[in-house]
Design a protein around this motif. Sequence first.
Motif, PDB file in Angstrom:
ATOM      1  N   HIS A  33       1.458  73.380 118.796  1.00 49.28           N
ATOM      2  CA  HIS A  33       2.404  72.518 118.101  1.00 49.28           C
ATOM      3  C   HIS A  33       1.674  71.491 117.240  1.00 49.28           C
ATOM      4  O   HIS A  33       2.095  71.200 116.107  1.00 49.28           O
ATOM      5  N   ASN A  34       0.563  70.938 117.753  1.00 48.45           N
ATOM      6  CA  ASN A  34      -0.202  69.964 116.975  1.00 48.45           C
ATOM      7  C   ASN A  34      -0.812  70.599 115.743  1.00 48.45           C
ATOM      8  O   ASN A  34      -0.826  70.006 114.654  1.00 48.45           O
ATOM      9  N   HIS A  35      -1.344  71.830 115.892  1.00 46.50           N
ATOM     10  CA  HIS A  35      -1.963  72.492 114.752  1.00 46.50           C
ATOM     11  C   HIS A  35      -0.925  72.825 113.684  1.00 46.50           C
ATOM     12  O   HIS A  35      -1.189  72.697 112.487  1.00 46.50           O
ATOM     13  N   ILE A  36       0.267  73.252 114.116  1.00 41.42           N
ATOM     14  CA  ILE A  36       1.327  73.556 113.150  1.00 41.42           C
ATOM     15  C   ILE A  36       1.844  72.270 112.508  1.00 41.42           C
ATOM     16  O   ILE A  36       2.210  72.252 111.327  1.00 41.42           O
ATOM     17  N   LYS A  37       1.841  71.174 113.270  1.00 40.21           N
ATOM     18  CA  LYS A  37       2.352  69.899 112.758  1.00 40.21           C
ATOM     19  C   LYS A  37       1.563  69.435 111.542  1.00 40.21           C
ATOM     20  O   LYS A  37       2.143  68.953 110.565  1.00 40.21           O
ATOM     21  N   TRP A  38       0.235  69.594 111.568  1.00 43.47           N
ATOM     22  CA  TRP A  38      -0.584  69.146 110.446  1.00 43.47           C
ATOM     23  C   TRP A  38      -0.363  69.986 109.194  1.00 43.47           C
ATOM     24  O   TRP A  38      -0.703  69.554 108.095  1.00 43.47           O
ATOM     25  N   LYS A  39       0.197  71.175 109.357  1.00 46.82           N
ATOM     26  CA  LYS A  39       0.431  72.045 108.199  1.00 46.82           C
ATOM     27  C   LYS A  39       1.832  71.876 107.608  1.00 46.82           C
ATOM     28  O   LYS A  39       2.137  72.488 106.591  1.00 46.82           O
ATOM     29  N   GLU A  41       5.069  70.207 105.698  1.00 50.81           N
ATOM     30  CA  GLU A  41       5.245  69.373 104.511  1.00 50.81           C
ATOM     31  C   GLU A  41       5.756  67.989 104.887  1.00 50.81           C
ATOM     32  O   GLU A  41       5.390  66.980 104.251  1.00 50.81           O
ATOM     33  N   ALA A  42       6.589  67.923 105.925  1.00 48.53           N
ATOM     34  CA  ALA A  42       7.118  66.627 106.347  1.00 48.53           C
ATOM     35  C   ALA A  42       6.013  65.711 106.859  1.00 48.53           C
ATOM     36  O   ALA A  42       6.006  64.506 106.569  1.00 48.53           O
ATOM     37  N   GLN A  43       5.071  66.271 107.605  1.00 48.68           N
ATOM     38  CA  GLN A  43       3.966  65.470 108.119  1.00 48.68           C
ATOM     39  C   GLN A  43       3.085  64.968 106.968  1.00 48.68           C
ATOM     40  O   GLN A  43       2.622  63.822 106.980  1.00 48.68           O
ATOM     41  N   GLN A  44       2.876  65.805 105.968  1.00 47.86           N
ATOM     42  CA  GLN A  44       2.063  65.400 104.822  1.00 47.86           C
ATOM     43  C   GLN A  44       2.746  64.284 104.035  1.00 47.86           C
ATOM     44  O   GLN A  44       2.088  63.319 103.603  1.00 47.86           O
ATOM     45  N   GLN A  45       4.047  64.380 103.839  1.00 48.05           N
ATOM     46  CA  GLN A  45       4.772  63.334 103.125  1.00 48.05           C
ATOM     47  C   GLN A  45       4.776  62.029 103.908  1.00 48.05           C
ATOM     48  O   GLN A  45       4.622  60.943 103.331  1.00 48.05           O
ATOM     49  N   SER A  46       4.934  62.124 105.230  1.00 44.14           N
ATOM     50  CA  SER A  46       4.900  60.925 106.057  1.00 44.14           C
ATOM     51  C   SER A  46       3.528  60.262 106.007  1.00 44.14           C
ATOM     52  O   SER A  46       3.420  59.034 105.892  1.00 44.14           O
ATOM     53  N   TYR A  47       2.475  61.079 106.054  1.00 43.68           N
ATOM     54  CA  TYR A  47       1.118  60.533 105.973  1.00 43.68           C
ATOM     55  C   TYR A  47       0.868  59.903 104.605  1.00 43.68           C
ATOM     56  O   TYR A  47       0.241  58.839 104.512  1.00 43.68           O
ATOM     57  N   SER A  48       1.368  60.542 103.537  1.00 35.57           N
ATOM     58  CA  SER A  48       1.151  60.020 102.188  1.00 35.57           C
ATOM     59  C   SER A  48       1.804  58.659 102.012  1.00 35.57           C
ATOM     60  O   SER A  48       1.211  57.731 101.441  1.00 35.57           O
ATOM     61  N   SER A  49       3.027  58.511 102.509  1.00 36.93           N
ATOM     62  CA  SER A  49       3.714  57.227 102.381  1.00 36.93           C
ATOM     63  C   SER A  49       3.003  56.130 103.170  1.00 36.93           C
ATOM     64  O   SER A  49       2.843  54.998 102.680  1.00 36.93           O
ATOM     65  N   LYS A  50       2.553  56.455 104.372  1.00 40.88           N
ATOM     66  CA  LYS A  50       1.821  55.462 105.169  1.00 40.88           C
ATOM     67  C   LYS A  50       0.462  55.151 104.554  1.00 40.88           C
ATOM     68  O   LYS A  50      -0.024  54.016 104.636  1.00 40.88           O
ATOM     69  N   LEU A  51      -0.149  56.152 103.907  1.00 36.56           N
ATOM     70  CA  LEU A  51      -1.443  55.925 103.273  1.00 36.56           C
ATOM     71  C   LEU A  51      -1.301  54.987 102.085  1.00 36.56           C
ATOM     72  O   LEU A  51      -2.154  54.109 101.869  1.00 36.56           O
ATOM     73  N   VAL A  52      -0.244  55.144 101.302  1.00 38.64           N
ATOM     74  CA  VAL A  52      -0.011  54.256 100.163  1.00 38.64           C
ATOM     75  C   VAL A  52       0.174  52.825 100.637  1.00 38.64           C
ATOM     76  O   VAL A  52      -0.355  51.870 100.046  1.00 38.64           O
ATOM     77  N   ILE A 178      -9.992  69.250 112.438  1.00 38.49           N
ATOM     78  CA  ILE A 178     -10.152  69.953 111.160  1.00 38.49           C
ATOM     79  C   ILE A 178      -8.791  70.158 110.491  1.00 38.49           C
ATOM     80  O   ILE A 178      -8.647  69.978 109.278  1.00 38.49           O
ATOM     81  N   ALA A 179      -7.786  70.534 111.286  1.00 40.34           N
ATOM     82  CA  ALA A 179      -6.439  70.700 110.730  1.00 40.34           C
ATOM     83  C   ALA A 179      -5.906  69.383 110.168  1.00 40.34           C
ATOM     84  O   ALA A 179      -5.267  69.358 109.104  1.00 40.34           O
ATOM     85  N   ALA A 180      -6.189  68.281 110.856  1.00 41.56           N
ATOM     86  CA  ALA A 180      -5.745  66.971 110.370  1.00 41.56           C
ATOM     87  C   ALA A 180      -6.488  66.581 109.091  1.00 41.56           C
ATOM     88  O   ALA A 180      -5.890  66.038 108.158  1.00 41.56           O
ATOM     89  N   LEU A 181      -7.788  66.875 109.025  1.00 40.05           N
ATOM     90  CA  LEU A 181      -8.557  66.563 107.821  1.00 40.05           C
ATOM     91  C   LEU A 181      -8.101  67.390 106.628  1.00 40.05           C
ATOM     92  O   LEU A 181      -8.078  66.904 105.490  1.00 40.05           O
ATOM     93  N   GLU A 182      -7.730  68.649 106.872  1.00 39.16           N
ATOM     94  CA  GLU A 182      -7.214  69.476 105.786  1.00 39.16           C
ATOM     95  C   GLU A 182      -5.919  68.897 105.226  1.00 39.16           C
ATOM     96  O   GLU A 182      -5.713  68.878 104.006  1.00 39.16           O
ATOM     97  N   MET A 183      -5.058  68.435 106.121  1.00 45.12           N
ATOM     98  CA  MET A 183      -3.831  67.793 105.665  1.00 45.12           C
ATOM     99  C   MET A 183      -4.138  66.515 104.904  1.00 45.12           C
ATOM    100  O   MET A 183      -3.499  66.197 103.887  1.00 45.12           O
ATOM    101  N   GLN A 184      -5.145  65.754 105.363  1.00 46.02           N
ATOM    102  CA  GLN A 184      -5.536  64.525 104.683  1.00 46.02           C
ATOM    103  C   GLN A 184      -6.029  64.816 103.271  1.00 46.02           C
ATOM    104  O   GLN A 184      -5.693  64.098 102.316  1.00 46.02           O
ATOM    105  N   VAL A 185      -6.816  65.874 103.104  1.00 45.79           N
ATOM    106  CA  VAL A 185      -7.325  66.239 101.785  1.00 45.79           C
ATOM    107  C   VAL A 185      -6.178  66.634 100.859  1.00 45.79           C
ATOM    108  O   VAL A 185      -6.136  66.242  99.680  1.00 45.79           O
ATOM    109  N   ARG A 186      -5.226  67.414 101.374  1.00 46.31           N
ATOM    110  CA  ARG A 186      -4.084  67.812 100.551  1.00 46.31           C
ATOM    111  C   ARG A 186      -3.268  66.595 100.108  1.00 46.31           C
ATOM    112  O   ARG A 186      -2.859  66.491  98.946  1.00 46.31           O
TER     113      ARG A 186
END
Length: 208
Positions: A33-39, A41-52, A178-186
């Motif tokens: 579940h954690n590995h799928i979570k990093w892939k 789109e919702a997790q990426q958008q949530s991370y992007s907003s918090k990163l900004v 690694i899965a989390a870092l890939e999401m971070q790069v995207r």
Amino acid sequence: MASTLISNPVTNSDRSKKKKKKKIQEKDHNDDHNHIKWKSEAQQQSYSSKLVQALSQVRLGPSPSSPSAEVPRRGRAVREAADRVLAVAAKGKTRWSRAILTSRLKLKFQKKHKRQRVVSAATGTTRSSSKKPKVSVLRLKGKSLPAVQRKVRVLGRLVPGCRKQPLPVILDEATDYIAALEMQVRAMSALAERLSGSGAGSSSAPPS
């Protein structure tokens, strides 16, 4: 009576085996579940907003001491903010996320301790102590280790919080990290493209 006493150990052992099997299955399910979570789109958008939000709070003013150190200092501040947001997104469920969050607290403590030493040195209250150079025994032993163990040790150093962990823990943490870092790069690549596109659009706009 004797038959019930003899059958009880069997049933108890069966129950313990079932409990262990259930725990292993739940752990595997959580890891997947954690590995799928990093892939997602919702997790990426949530991370992007918090990163900004985190980057807007980073102080990127010019360094008064040395202007040449301004660019590395800014890059380090952005990287620390991105990693901190990534660890918060993991919700502290992994060793690497907890290590990143605790390292921030350790850094604050070290800076505070360093300021106290500077003040004590200025007032002349420091005690002179001769420090002997430390020889790393692990570094000397590392040369005689097999190639697999050396690679495992290097991998444990690359993943935060896994320096002294066994191989199964290192592999699980590295897979999730690694899965989390890939999401971070995207997320950061998409954010950079968005900012560069908006900057190019504003510069090419005709003056009114």
